[in-house]
Write a protein that holds these residues in place. Structure first.
Motif, short mmCIF file in Angstrom:
data_model
loop_
_atom_site.label_atom_id
_atom_site.label_comp_id
_atom_site.label_asym_id
_atom_site.label_seq_id
_atom_site.Cartn_x
_atom_site.Cartn_y
_atom_site.Cartn_z
N THR A 48 -67.05 32.06 -3.19
CA THR A 48 -66.68 33.43 -2.88
C THR A 48 -66.35 33.58 -1.39
O THR A 48 -67.08 33.06 -0.54
N GLY A 49 -65.23 34.24 -1.12
CA GLY A 49 -64.83 34.50 0.25
C GLY A 49 -63.87 33.50 0.84
O GLY A 49 -63.27 33.75 1.90
N LYS A 50 -63.70 32.37 0.20
CA LYS A 50 -62.79 31.34 0.71
C LYS A 50 -61.33 31.71 0.42
O LYS A 50 -61.02 32.40 -0.55
N ARG A 51 -60.44 31.23 1.29
CA ARG A 51 -59.00 31.39 1.07
C ARG A 51 -58.50 30.19 0.29
O ARG A 51 -58.80 29.04 0.63
N ILE A 52 -57.73 30.48 -0.74
CA ILE A 52 -57.23 29.43 -1.62
C ILE A 52 -55.73 29.57 -1.77
O ILE A 52 -55.21 30.69 -1.88
N MET A 53 -55.01 28.45 -1.78
CA MET A 53 -53.58 28.47 -2.05
C MET A 53 -53.28 27.57 -3.23
O MET A 53 -53.70 26.41 -3.28
N LEU A 54 -52.55 28.10 -4.18
CA LEU A 54 -52.06 27.32 -5.32
C LEU A 54 -50.56 27.16 -5.14
O LEU A 54 -49.85 28.11 -4.82
N GLU A 55 -50.09 25.94 -5.38
CA GLU A 55 -48.68 25.66 -5.12
C GLU A 55 -47.93 25.31 -6.39
O GLU A 55 -48.47 24.72 -7.32
N CYS A 56 -46.67 25.69 -6.40
CA CYS A 56 -45.80 25.43 -7.54
C CYS A 56 -44.47 24.90 -7.01
O CYS A 56 -43.88 25.49 -6.10
N SER A 57 -44.01 23.81 -7.60
CA SER A 57 -42.70 23.25 -7.28
C SER A 57 -41.93 22.99 -8.56
O SER A 57 -42.53 22.67 -9.60
N GLN A 58 -40.60 23.11 -8.47
CA GLN A 58 -39.81 22.87 -9.67
C GLN A 58 -38.52 22.14 -9.31
O GLN A 58 -37.96 22.32 -8.23
N THR A 59 -38.11 21.29 -10.23
CA THR A 59 -36.87 20.54 -10.07
C THR A 59 -35.84 20.96 -11.12
O THR A 59 -34.88 20.23 -11.37
N LYS A 60 -36.05 22.10 -11.72
CA LYS A 60 -35.13 22.59 -12.75
C LYS A 60 -33.90 23.26 -12.18
O LYS A 60 -32.96 23.57 -12.90
N GLY A 61 -33.93 23.57 -10.88
CA GLY A 61 -32.80 24.28 -10.29
C GLY A 61 -32.79 25.76 -10.62
O GLY A 61 -31.79 26.44 -10.41
N HIS A 62 -33.90 26.27 -11.15
CA HIS A 62 -34.00 27.69 -11.49
C HIS A 62 -34.24 28.51 -10.23
O HIS A 62 -34.90 28.09 -9.30
N ASP A 63 -33.71 29.74 -10.24
CA ASP A 63 -33.90 30.59 -9.07
C ASP A 63 -35.04 31.58 -9.26
O ASP A 63 -35.47 32.20 -8.30
N ARG A 64 -35.53 31.74 -10.47
CA ARG A 64 -36.58 32.72 -10.72
C ARG A 64 -37.91 32.00 -10.94
O ARG A 64 -37.98 31.04 -11.70
N MET A 65 -38.96 32.51 -10.27
CA MET A 65 -40.27 31.90 -10.41
C MET A 65 -41.33 32.99 -10.57
O MET A 65 -41.16 34.11 -10.09
N TYR A 66 -42.43 32.61 -11.25
CA TYR A 66 -43.45 33.59 -11.67
C TYR A 66 -44.85 32.97 -11.52
O TYR A 66 -45.01 31.76 -11.67
N TRP A 67 -45.82 33.83 -11.27
CA TRP A 67 -47.22 33.44 -11.34
C TRP A 67 -47.93 34.32 -12.35
O TRP A 67 -47.84 35.55 -12.29
N TYR A 68 -48.67 33.67 -13.28
CA TYR A 68 -49.48 34.36 -14.28
C TYR A 68 -50.93 33.85 -14.17
O TYR A 68 -51.18 32.73 -13.76
N ARG A 69 -51.84 34.68 -14.63
CA ARG A 69 -53.19 34.20 -14.88
C ARG A 69 -53.52 34.44 -16.35
O ARG A 69 -53.00 35.37 -16.97
N GLN A 70 -54.37 33.58 -16.88
CA GLN A 70 -54.76 33.69 -18.28
C GLN A 70 -56.27 33.67 -18.37
O GLN A 70 -56.93 32.77 -17.85
N ASP A 71 -56.80 34.67 -19.03
CA ASP A 71 -58.23 34.79 -19.26
C ASP A 71 -58.46 34.88 -20.76
O ASP A 71 -57.65 35.50 -21.48
N PRO A 72 -59.56 34.33 -21.25
CA PRO A 72 -59.85 34.41 -22.68
C PRO A 72 -59.84 35.85 -23.18
O PRO A 72 -60.47 36.73 -22.59
N GLY A 73 -59.09 36.10 -24.24
CA GLY A 73 -59.04 37.43 -24.84
C GLY A 73 -58.10 38.41 -24.14
O GLY A 73 -57.85 39.49 -24.65
N LEU A 74 -57.57 38.02 -22.97
CA LEU A 74 -56.69 38.94 -22.23
C LEU A 74 -55.26 38.45 -22.18
O LEU A 74 -54.39 39.16 -21.67
N GLY A 75 -54.99 37.27 -22.63
CA GLY A 75 -53.62 36.78 -22.65
C GLY A 75 -53.10 36.44 -21.26
O GLY A 75 -53.85 36.33 -20.30
N LEU A 76 -51.79 36.30 -21.17
CA LEU A 76 -51.11 36.00 -19.91
C LEU A 76 -50.77 37.29 -19.19
O LEU A 76 -50.12 38.17 -19.76
#
Lengths: 114, 111
Positions: free
Chosen positions: A15-43
């Motif tokens: 608790t209290g720490k700074r965290i970075m999650l990284e995403c890279s793609q080689t698909k050449g797509h211009d649109r990117m998204y971040w989702y979280r998934q929790d049990p029973g709550l979906g994406l």
């Protein structure tokens, strides 16, 4: 193969720490998204970006920030992690145009905040 | 609040049977519809997309869309144990927006 990668795949932090999650793609797509998934709550959408200069809040953006460093890179930060941010996080990408919202997902990052 | 609703299940079918998964959505202006399959602990995988009223078939999968009734369904013929997974319905309201996902239906196919 064109792909979506996420780092790290698993992370345990305190608790209290700074965290970075990284995403890279080689698909050449211009649109990117971040989702979280929790049990029973979906994406649930956190943030999305339709190009390098475009950042949009999603359903649950509080406590998160993002950076689109390049077309191929989209990072998610938790400035001060809290236990209820424990979840599975997915990055996704899509292209413009017909069928453009066919989103393709990375393998996910499992984050645990103690 | 834009919503996509799915029965959480579990939906249990025997091997070889037809599995029918249903999804309803609240925004009548929604334009694009998708079905994703997600195995436990894995990322969602796109299996079908549909944009027009009617049926769309791809192998053992058929997606059905009825915009007037605001529902979309997925039929899986000749169900196999490997089809056991959670199936996510996703809807795009209009161009330039992100997908909204339902909470998913868990399918269990018994051999």
């Amino acid at each position: 193969d064109a792909d979506v990668t996420q780092t790290p795949r698993n992370r345990i932090t305190k608790t209290g720490k700074r965290i970075m999650l990284e995403c890279s793609q080689t698909k050449g797509h211009d649109r990117m998204y971040w989702y979280r998934q929790d049990p029973g709550l979906g994406l649930r959408l956190i943030y999305y970006s339709f190009d390098v200069k475009d950042i949009n809040k999603g359903e649950i953006s509080d406590g998160y920030s993002v950076s689109r460093q390049a077309q191929a890179k989209f990072s998610l930060s938790l400035e001060s992690a809290i236990p209820n941010q424990t979840a599975l996080y997915f990055c996704a990408t899509s292209a413009q145009g017909q069928g453009g919202n066919e989103q393709f997902f990375g393998p996910g990052t499992r984050l645990t905040v103690l | 609040q834009k919503e996509v609703e799915q029965n959480s299940g579990p939906l249990s079918v025997p091997e070889g049977a037809i599995a029918s998964l249903n999804c309803t959505y609240s925004d009548r202006g929604s334009q694009s519809f998708f079905w994703y399959r997600q195995y436990s602990g894995k990322s969602p995988e796109l299996i079908m997309s549909i944009y027009s009223n009617g049926d769309k078939e791809d192998g053992r999968f058929t997606a059905q869309l009825n915009k007037a009734s605001q529902y979309v369904s997925l039929l899986i013929r000749d169900s196999q144990p490997s089809d056991s997974a959670t199936y996510l319905c996703a809807v795009r309201l209009r161009a330039g927006t992100a997908l909204i996902f339902g909470k998913g239906t868990t399918l269990s196919v018994s051999s």
